[in-house]
Design a protein around this motif. Structure first.
Motif, PDB file in Angstrom:
ATOM      1  N   CYS A 193       0.924  -1.102   0.077  1.00 16.95           N
ATOM      2  CA  CYS A 193       0.042   0.032  -0.043  1.00 16.95           C
ATOM      3  C   CYS A 193       0.939   1.285   0.099  1.00 16.95           C
ATOM      4  CB  CYS A 193      -1.086   0.001   1.188  1.00 16.95           C
ATOM      5  SG  CYS A 193      -2.200  -1.303   1.033  1.00 16.95           S
ATOM      6  N   THR A 194       1.943   1.108   0.423  1.00 16.73           N
ATOM      7  CA  THR A 194       2.782   2.432   0.663  1.00 16.73           C
ATOM      8  C   THR A 194       4.026   2.574  -0.511  1.00 16.73           C
ATOM      9  OG1 THR A 194       4.380   1.225   2.369  1.00 16.73           O
ATOM     10  CG2 THR A 194       2.571   2.697   3.096  1.00 16.73           C
ATOM     11  N   SER A 195       3.981   1.473  -1.342  1.00 13.26           N
ATOM     12  CA  SER A 195       5.203   1.218  -2.266  1.00 13.26           C
ATOM     13  C   SER A 195       4.553   2.265  -3.681  1.00 13.26           C
ATOM     14  CB  SER A 195       5.457   0.152  -2.546  1.00 13.26           C
ATOM     15  OG  SER A 195       6.004  -0.487  -1.688  1.00 13.26           O
ATOM     16  N   ASP A 196       5.358   2.532  -4.313  1.00 11.40           N
ATOM     17  CA  ASP A 196       5.067   3.083  -5.721  1.00 11.40           C
ATOM     18  C   ASP A 196       5.090   2.069  -6.834  1.00 11.40           C
ATOM     19  OD1 ASP A 196       4.973   5.879  -4.772  1.00 11.40           O
ATOM     20  OD2 ASP A 196       7.064   6.000  -4.978  1.00 11.40           O
ATOM     21  N   TYR A 197       5.843   0.903  -6.750  1.00 16.01           N
ATOM     22  CA  TYR A 197       5.883  -0.136  -7.456  1.00 16.01           C
ATOM     23  C   TYR A 197       5.856  -1.429  -6.873  1.00 16.01           C
ATOM     24  CZ  TYR A 197      11.004  -0.645  -6.717  1.00 16.01           C
ATOM     25  OH  TYR A 197      12.036  -0.683  -6.186  1.00 16.01           O
ATOM     26  N   VAL A 198       5.335  -2.510  -7.455  1.00 10.10           N
ATOM     27  CA  VAL A 198       5.449  -3.900  -6.850  1.00 10.10           C
ATOM     28  C   VAL A 198       5.619  -4.744  -7.944  1.00 10.10           C
ATOM     29  CG1 VAL A 198       4.423  -5.598  -5.433  1.00 10.10           C
ATOM     30  CG2 VAL A 198       4.014  -3.252  -4.739  1.00 10.10           C
ATOM     31  N   ARG A 242       1.645  -1.181 -10.795  1.00  8.05           N
ATOM     32  CA  ARG A 242       2.168  -0.360 -11.863  1.00  8.05           C
ATOM     33  C   ARG A 242       2.453   1.048 -11.795  1.00  8.05           C
ATOM     34  NH1 ARG A 242       2.312  -2.313 -17.033  1.00  8.05           N
ATOM     35  NH2 ARG A 242       0.735  -3.894 -16.440  1.00  8.05           N
ATOM     36  N   ASN A 243       3.591   1.729 -12.271  1.00  9.34           N
ATOM     37  CA  ASN A 243       3.703   3.091 -12.627  1.00  9.34           C
ATOM     38  C   ASN A 243       4.107   3.178 -13.970  1.00  9.34           C
ATOM     39  OD1 ASN A 243       6.893   3.046 -12.398  1.00  9.34           O
ATOM     40  ND2 ASN A 243       6.415   2.560 -10.187  1.00  9.34           N
ATOM     41  N   GLY A 244       4.682   4.463 -14.359  1.00  5.81           N
ATOM     42  CA  GLY A 244       5.276   4.604 -15.547  1.00  5.81           C
ATOM     43  C   GLY A 244       6.652   4.069 -15.915  1.00  5.81           C
ATOM     44  N   LEU A 245       7.197   3.563 -14.928  1.00  2.43           N
ATOM     45  CA  LEU A 245       8.679   3.018 -14.980  1.00  2.43           C
ATOM     46  C   LEU A 245       8.520   1.540 -15.303  1.00  2.43           C
ATOM     47  CD1 LEU A 245      10.588   5.274 -12.634  1.00  2.43           C
ATOM     48  CD2 LEU A 245      10.527   5.576 -15.092  1.00  2.43           C
ATOM     49  N   ASN A 255       9.819   2.621  -4.089  1.00  5.50           N
ATOM     50  CA  ASN A 255       9.600   4.103  -4.366  1.00  5.50           C
ATOM     51  C   ASN A 255      10.148   4.424  -5.307  1.00  5.50           C
ATOM     52  OD1 ASN A 255       8.866   3.934  -1.116  1.00  5.50           O
ATOM     53  ND2 ASN A 255       7.119   4.568  -2.180  1.00  5.50           N
ATOM     54  N   VAL A 256       9.497   5.436  -5.934  1.00  4.19           N
ATOM     55  CA  VAL A 256      10.208   6.279  -7.274  1.00  4.19           C
ATOM     56  C   VAL A 256      10.693   7.331  -6.593  1.00  4.19           C
ATOM     57  CG1 VAL A 256       9.686   7.192  -9.440  1.00  4.19           C
ATOM     58  CG2 VAL A 256       8.702   5.061  -8.713  1.00  4.19           C
ATOM     59  N   VAL A 257      11.984   7.846  -6.741  1.00  6.26           N
ATOM     60  CA  VAL A 257      12.627   8.947  -6.538  1.00  6.26           C
ATOM     61  C   VAL A 257      13.341   9.684  -7.576  1.00  6.26           C
ATOM     62  CG1 VAL A 257      13.935  10.256  -4.716  1.00  6.26           C
ATOM     63  CG2 VAL A 257      12.863   8.166  -4.006  1.00  6.26           C
TER      64      VAL A 257
END
Length: 245
Positions: free
Chosen positions: A38-43, A105-108, A142-144
């Motif tokens: 829940c707290t991650s940007d990607y899995v 998912r995210n853009g990366l 996460n994404v930074v």
């Protein structure tokens, strides 16, 4: 983040670091994969194909950033502490990973893509990420600055150690409960409300996250029951684990 909040967080870290000055190993607290999800940007699930260790400019990347918001005495303390306990803040690890599944998912990230996952603040202690070449892992991070990051105590687990309940959670169940229930860790202050599940069972395989675990982590998820109360939901494997505590 305000300077006051940033200073408060860093000061807390300094106090914790001071208390472990003589510790020669690092133990990461157990964290439930639902909370990490829940707290991650990607899995993702993927195979590690390469590992690269490089050095970065400590003064430019860390000392300068700290000096912009912290008193010089705190900045100097971080530098002295790094040397005294063996932290090597000038090194980063870059893992190349072929993505096989995307759970969040995210853009990366995309299935079939090859990505780089960066671990910073690598240390001479055992407080870092250890991924083996040609092994498959579920990784959450996460994404930074448009880069995939994984913290030293971040979430990663070899797919051979993923339980059936965790697999089901990653596919559909964790996402459904992200905004409905929250999870309180073993070392967190837990407010006794109906919206919280607490990690209560003892770790049966003591170690850092990814090697250790407990009944809730391996065999249950946090969700609402028929009365609308957040509780641990699991099957026979969860009940069997609890009986063995």
């Amino acid at each position: 983040m305000s300077k006051a909040m940033w200073f408060s967080r860093v000061l807390s870290v300094v106090l914790v670091m001071s208390s472990i000055r003589n510790i020669q190993c690092c133990i990461c607290a157990d964290v439930h994969p639902q909370e990490e999800y829940c707290t991650s940007d990607y899995v993702i699930q993927g195979r590690v194909t390469a590992k690269d260790e490089t050095f970065i400019d400590y003064e430019r990347h860390y000392h300068y950033q700290l000096s912009q918001s912290l008193p010089s005495i705190i900045v100097d303390y971080f530098s002295d502490f790094s040397s005294s306990v063996g932290f090597d803040a000038t090194k980063k690890i870059v893992y190349t990973v072929d993505i096989e599944k995307v759970y969040k998912r995210n853009g990366l990230t995309a299935k079939g893509a090859t990505v780089e996952i960066i671990v910073t603040h690598h240390t001479k202690l055992d407080c870092t990420v250890h991924l083996s070449i040609n092994q498959n892992y579920v990784i959450m991070g996460n994404v930074v600055d448009d880069q995939l990051k994984l913290e030293p105590c971040g979430s990663y687990r070899n797919v051979d150690r993923i339980t059936k309940r965790q697999s089901q959670g990653l596919k559909r169940q964790y996402k459904k409960n992200c905004n409905k229930c929250s999870i309180c860790g073993q070392y967190d202050y837990c407010d006794s409300t109906e919206g919280i599940c607490t990690l209560e069972s003892a770790s049966y395989n003591f170690g850092s996250y990814g090697d250790g675990g407990n009944c809730e982590i391996d065999f249950a998820r946090c969700g609402k029951n028929k009365k609308g109360i957040c509780v641990w939901l699991g099957g026979r494997d969860y009940k069997k684990c609890l009986r063995q505590q």
